[in-house]
Motif scaffolding. Structure first.
Motif, PDB file in Angstrom:
ATOM      1  N   GLN A 178       0.943  -1.071  -0.010  1.00 27.41           N
ATOM      2  CA  GLN A 178       0.179  -0.153   0.145  1.00 27.41           C
ATOM      3  C   GLN A 178       0.801   1.054   0.186  1.00 27.41           C
ATOM      4  O   GLN A 178       0.379   1.812  -0.680  1.00 27.41           O
ATOM      5  N   ILE A 179       1.851   1.715   0.800  1.00 25.90           N
ATOM      6  CA  ILE A 179       3.092   2.524   0.998  1.00 25.90           C
ATOM      7  C   ILE A 179       3.593   2.705  -0.598  1.00 25.90           C
ATOM      8  O   ILE A 179       3.784   3.585  -1.111  1.00 25.90           O
ATOM      9  N   ASN A 180       3.970   1.624  -1.482  1.00 23.62           N
ATOM     10  CA  ASN A 180       4.400   1.921  -2.992  1.00 23.62           C
ATOM     11  C   ASN A 180       2.995   1.845  -2.863  1.00 23.62           C
ATOM     12  O   ASN A 180       3.432   1.705  -4.727  1.00 23.62           O
ATOM     13  N   GLY A 181       1.837   1.721  -2.907  1.00 23.42           N
ATOM     14  CA  GLY A 181       1.156   2.141  -3.971  1.00 23.42           C
ATOM     15  C   GLY A 181       0.884   1.030  -5.276  1.00 23.42           C
ATOM     16  O   GLY A 181       0.356   1.062  -5.920  1.00 23.42           O
ATOM     17  N   ASP A 182       1.616  -0.360  -4.779  1.00 22.40           N
ATOM     18  CA  ASP A 182       0.754  -1.141  -5.288  1.00 22.40           C
ATOM     19  C   ASP A 182       0.001  -2.173  -5.019  1.00 22.40           C
ATOM     20  O   ASP A 182      -1.123  -1.770  -3.908  1.00 22.40           O
TER      21      ASP A 182
END
Length: 182
Positions: A178-182
């Motif tokens: 989620q932090i990486n936007g995956d």
């Protein structure tokens, strides 16, 4: 899963007492190992927080920021560890609830495990969301409008929830994604 957070600052919000230690330290370590910068935020002017291993006192941890000085804009994500007393105290703190709600209004990742969704209920951010928690919270979450499911990890938009410490590997992987936007 991308494995680097490129120094992303991640807020860990806990009360001065009652955080389930493994639910704090395992995601903290996952964020650090992925290249992120975890920071401990607490309430009541606490300079340290007391971890617990279920009902037994465990280690203490130094607080980086009080909730009154923490700014959502400074963080890529928020982690809410569980423990029974921890979210029960956070859900009565107006500044903590406003901080949590602001992460949702900015569409930033929020990860809550075990009893931590109690705080989300009082931040008024669970209505219409698919989520999980420690099983004893399911009625509270349903009454607040959430669709509760019994799964290891649930991702609903930018919200990640898990049930218990045994779910930490999946919880941490979903948080980093989620932090990486995956």
């Amino acid at each position: 899963m991308t494995d680097t957070l490129t120094d992303a600052r991640v807020a860990f919000l806990v009360a001065p007492e009652g955080v389930e230690q493994v639910e704090l330290t395992t995601p903290w370590r996952a964020v650090k190992e992925a290249g992120g910068a975890p920071e401990l935020i607490s309430i009541d002017g606490a300079s340290v927080v007391q971890g617990f291993d279920h009902l037994d006192r465990a280690d203490t941890f130094t607080v980086d920021h009080d909730i009154t000085t923490a700014r959502v804009d400074d963080y890529a994500a928020l982690v809410l560890p569980g423990g029974v007393a921890n979210p029960d105290r956070l859900r009565t703190d107006r500044a903590a609830l406003a901080f949590v709600a602001e992460f949702f209004s900015h569409d930033k990742p929020v990860a809550a495990i075990c009893h931590a969704p109690w705080t989300l209920i009082d931040a008024d951010v669970v209505d219409g969301r698919r989520m999980t928690s420690y099983p004893s919270l399911q009625t509270d979450l349903r009454n607040a409008g959430a669709h509760w499911v019994d799964e290891e990890v649930v991702v609903d938009g930018r919200l990640v929830t898990s049930r218990r410490p045994n779910d930490l590997p999946a919880f941490c992987a979903a948080l980093i994604d989620q932090i990486n936007g995956d």
